[in-house]
Design a protein around this motif. Structure first.
Motif, PDB file in Angstrom:
ATOM      1  N   ALA A  40       0.829  -1.211   0.000  1.00  0.00           N
ATOM      2  CA  ALA A  40       0.000   0.000   0.000  1.00  0.00           C
ATOM      3  C   ALA A  40       0.857   1.251   0.000  1.00  0.00           C
ATOM      4  CB  ALA A  40      -0.927   0.002   1.211  1.00  0.00           C
ATOM      5  N   ARG A  41       0.301   2.301  -0.570  1.00  0.00           N
ATOM      6  CA  ARG A  41       0.793   3.676  -0.436  1.00  0.00           C
ATOM      7  C   ARG A  41      -0.305   4.372   0.340  1.00  0.00           C
ATOM      8  NH1 ARG A  41       5.512   5.991  -2.606  1.00  0.00           N
ATOM      9  NH2 ARG A  41       4.223   7.787  -2.312  1.00  0.00           N
ATOM     10  N   ALA A  42      -0.016   4.772   1.556  1.00  0.00           N
ATOM     11  CA  ALA A  42      -1.067   5.321   2.409  1.00  0.00           C
ATOM     12  C   ALA A  42      -0.639   6.643   3.027  1.00  0.00           C
ATOM     13  CB  ALA A  42      -1.426   4.321   3.509  1.00  0.00           C
ATOM     14  N   TRP A  43      -1.641   7.444   3.323  1.00  0.00           N
ATOM     15  CA  TRP A  43      -1.425   8.749   3.941  1.00  0.00           C
ATOM     16  C   TRP A  43      -2.373   8.907   5.114  1.00  0.00           C
ATOM     17  CZ3 TRP A  43      -1.236   7.736  -1.205  1.00  0.00           C
ATOM     18  CH2 TRP A  43      -0.044   8.087  -1.860  1.00  0.00           C
ATOM     19  N   ILE A  44      -1.925   9.689   6.077  1.00  0.00           N
ATOM     20  CA  ILE A  44      -2.714  10.022   7.259  1.00  0.00           C
ATOM     21  C   ILE A  44      -3.205  11.455   7.111  1.00  0.00           C
ATOM     22  CG2 ILE A  44      -2.453  10.634   9.721  1.00  0.00           C
ATOM     23  CD1 ILE A  44      -2.786   7.675   9.384  1.00  0.00           C
ATOM     24  N   GLY A  45      -4.453  11.694   7.493  1.00  0.00           N
ATOM     25  CA  GLY A  45      -4.980  13.050   7.583  1.00  0.00           C
ATOM     26  C   GLY A  45      -5.093  13.421   9.045  1.00  0.00           C
ATOM     27  N   GLY A  56      -5.477   5.942   0.742  1.00  0.00           N
ATOM     28  CA  GLY A  56      -4.403   5.695  -0.204  1.00  0.00           C
ATOM     29  C   GLY A  56      -4.767   4.645  -1.218  1.00  0.00           C
ATOM     30  N   LEU A  57      -3.756   3.885  -1.617  1.00  0.00           N
ATOM     31  CA  LEU A  57      -3.891   2.862  -2.644  1.00  0.00           C
ATOM     32  C   LEU A  57      -3.322   1.553  -2.116  1.00  0.00           C
ATOM     33  CD1 LEU A  57      -2.427   5.013  -5.546  1.00  0.00           C
ATOM     34  CD2 LEU A  57      -4.857   4.565  -5.112  1.00  0.00           C
ATOM     35  N   ALA A  58      -4.047   0.462  -2.318  1.00  0.00           N
ATOM     36  CA  ALA A  58      -3.578  -0.857  -1.900  1.00  0.00           C
ATOM     37  C   ALA A  58      -3.608  -1.795  -3.094  1.00  0.00           C
ATOM     38  CB  ALA A  58      -4.464  -1.411  -0.784  1.00  0.00           C
ATOM     39  N   VAL A  68     -10.294   4.955   1.709  1.00  0.00           N
ATOM     40  CA  VAL A  68     -10.216   6.015   2.697  1.00  0.00           C
ATOM     41  C   VAL A  68     -11.100   5.604   3.868  1.00  0.00           C
ATOM     42  CG1 VAL A  68     -12.076   7.432   1.727  1.00  0.00           C
ATOM     43  CG2 VAL A  68     -10.314   8.502   3.138  1.00  0.00           C
ATOM     44  N   ASP A  69     -10.589   5.790   5.046  1.00  0.00           N
ATOM     45  CA  ASP A  69     -11.341   5.512   6.265  1.00  0.00           C
ATOM     46  C   ASP A  69     -11.256   6.778   7.111  1.00  0.00           C
ATOM     47  OD1 ASP A  69     -12.780   4.262   8.227  1.00  0.00           O
ATOM     48  OD2 ASP A  69     -11.214   2.838   8.791  1.00  0.00           O
ATOM     49  N   ILE A  70     -12.398   7.303   7.493  1.00  0.00           N
ATOM     50  CA  ILE A  70     -12.464   8.566   8.217  1.00  0.00           C
ATOM     51  C   ILE A  70     -13.126   8.323   9.571  1.00  0.00           C
ATOM     52  CG2 ILE A  70     -13.328  10.945   8.152  1.00  0.00           C
ATOM     53  CD1 ILE A  70     -13.466  10.618   5.067  1.00  0.00           C
ATOM     54  N   THR A  71     -12.547   8.869  10.613  1.00  0.00           N
ATOM     55  CA  THR A  71     -13.115   8.716  11.950  1.00  0.00           C
ATOM     56  C   THR A  71     -14.421   9.527  12.059  1.00  0.00           C
ATOM     57  OG1 THR A  71     -11.972  10.632  12.874  1.00  0.00           O
ATOM     58  CG2 THR A  71     -10.816   8.500  12.986  1.00  0.00           C
ATOM     59  N   GLY A  72     -15.187   9.262  13.091  1.00  0.00           N
ATOM     60  CA  GLY A  72     -16.400  10.041  13.340  1.00  0.00           C
ATOM     61  C   GLY A  72     -16.084  11.525  13.492  1.00  0.00           C
ATOM     62  N   ARG A  73     -15.012  11.823  14.189  1.00  0.00           N
ATOM     63  CA  ARG A  73     -14.598  13.225  14.365  1.00  0.00           C
ATOM     64  C   ARG A  73     -14.216  13.835  13.015  1.00  0.00           C
ATOM     65  NH1 ARG A  73     -15.104  17.740  16.680  1.00  0.00           N
ATOM     66  NH2 ARG A  73     -13.251  18.783  17.458  1.00  0.00           N
ATOM     67  N   GLY A  74     -13.537  13.070  12.179  1.00  0.00           N
ATOM     68  CA  GLY A  74     -13.187  13.544  10.848  1.00  0.00           C
ATOM     69  C   GLY A  74     -14.419  13.854  10.016  1.00  0.00           C
ATOM     70  N   ARG A  75     -15.444  13.023  10.144  1.00  0.00           N
ATOM     71  CA  ARG A  75     -16.707  13.265   9.419  1.00  0.00           C
ATOM     72  C   ARG A  75     -17.392  14.536   9.930  1.00  0.00           C
ATOM     73  NH1 ARG A  75     -17.458   9.458   6.005  1.00  0.00           N
ATOM     74  NH2 ARG A  75     -16.446   7.476   6.336  1.00  0.00           N
ATOM     75  N   GLU A  76     -17.274  14.788  11.226  1.00  0.00           N
ATOM     76  CA  GLU A  76     -17.822  16.042  11.767  1.00  0.00           C
ATOM     77  C   GLU A  76     -17.122  17.241  11.137  1.00  0.00           C
ATOM     78  OE1 GLU A  76     -17.754  16.229  16.053  1.00  0.00           O
ATOM     79  OE2 GLU A  76     -18.521  14.170  16.214  1.00  0.00           O
ATOM     80  N   TYR A  77     -15.787  17.188  11.062  1.00  0.00           N
ATOM     81  CA  TYR A  77     -15.029  18.271  10.427  1.00  0.00           C
ATOM     82  C   TYR A  77     -15.450  18.447   8.969  1.00  0.00           C
ATOM     83  CZ  TYR A  77     -11.563  18.815  14.217  1.00  0.00           C
ATOM     84  OH  TYR A  77     -10.921  19.075  15.398  1.00  0.00           O
ATOM     85  N   LEU A  78     -15.609  17.335   8.247  1.00  0.00           N
ATOM     86  CA  LEU A  78     -16.022  17.418   6.839  1.00  0.00           C
ATOM     87  C   LEU A  78     -17.382  18.095   6.708  1.00  0.00           C
ATOM     88  CD1 LEU A  78     -14.931  13.971   5.381  1.00  0.00           C
ATOM     89  CD2 LEU A  78     -14.213  16.210   4.545  1.00  0.00           C
TER      90      LEU A  78
END
Length: 145
Positions: A40-45, A56-58, A68-78
């Protein structure tokens, strides 16, 4: 890929930093319950130092899969911040640019139906429903599927 930072202003007036950085093996293990990750090529937000996304890409069975996997808090920010949404879309574009540079011919993605905007975002990024599977979306470097 270098760290990417965007300043954001949320609806509540608070400011923060959105950072996209390469994910370490430990980041992936901390974020995911998958015990053995494929190539994988992965990145953290991160927002203000809090990890809110892994994407990223696997390479699975000879196919590149976008994830992409986003936490609940990340979804709130979005949901609250245009700056976070812009940073998210920019990060996707950067990953697709990286895929072009790597010579990847096709990338597949699946829209999680529990997230209503997933299909819309995937399609805006240039993915098209793959008629062979009828549920996977496919991206090519030049838009021809």
């Amino acid at each position: 890929m270098a760290r990417h930072q965007d300043k954001l202003k949320a609806k509540d007036g608070t400011c923060g930093r959105v950072i996209k950085r390469p994910a370490t093996r430990q980041d992936i293990l901390d974020f995911s319950a998958v015990p053995k990750w494929p190539t994988a090529r992965a990145w953290i937000g991160e927002i203000d130092g809090e990890v809110v996304a892994l994407g990223g890409l696997a390479l699975l069975k000879g196919r590149w899969i976008a994830f992409v996997d986003i936490t609940g808090r990340g979804r709130e920010y979005l949901g609250k911040s245009l700056g976070v949404r812009v940073a998210f879309i920019r990060a996707i574009h950067e990953v697709l640019t990286e895929a072009r540079a790597m010579g990847i011919r096709y990338i597949y993605a699946e829209a999680e139906l529990q997230f209503p905007k997933a299909r819309e975002v995937i399609e805006r990024m240039g993915f098209h429903l793959d008629p062979r599977s009828n549920y996977l979306y496919r991206w090519t470097p030049h838009g021809s599927n």
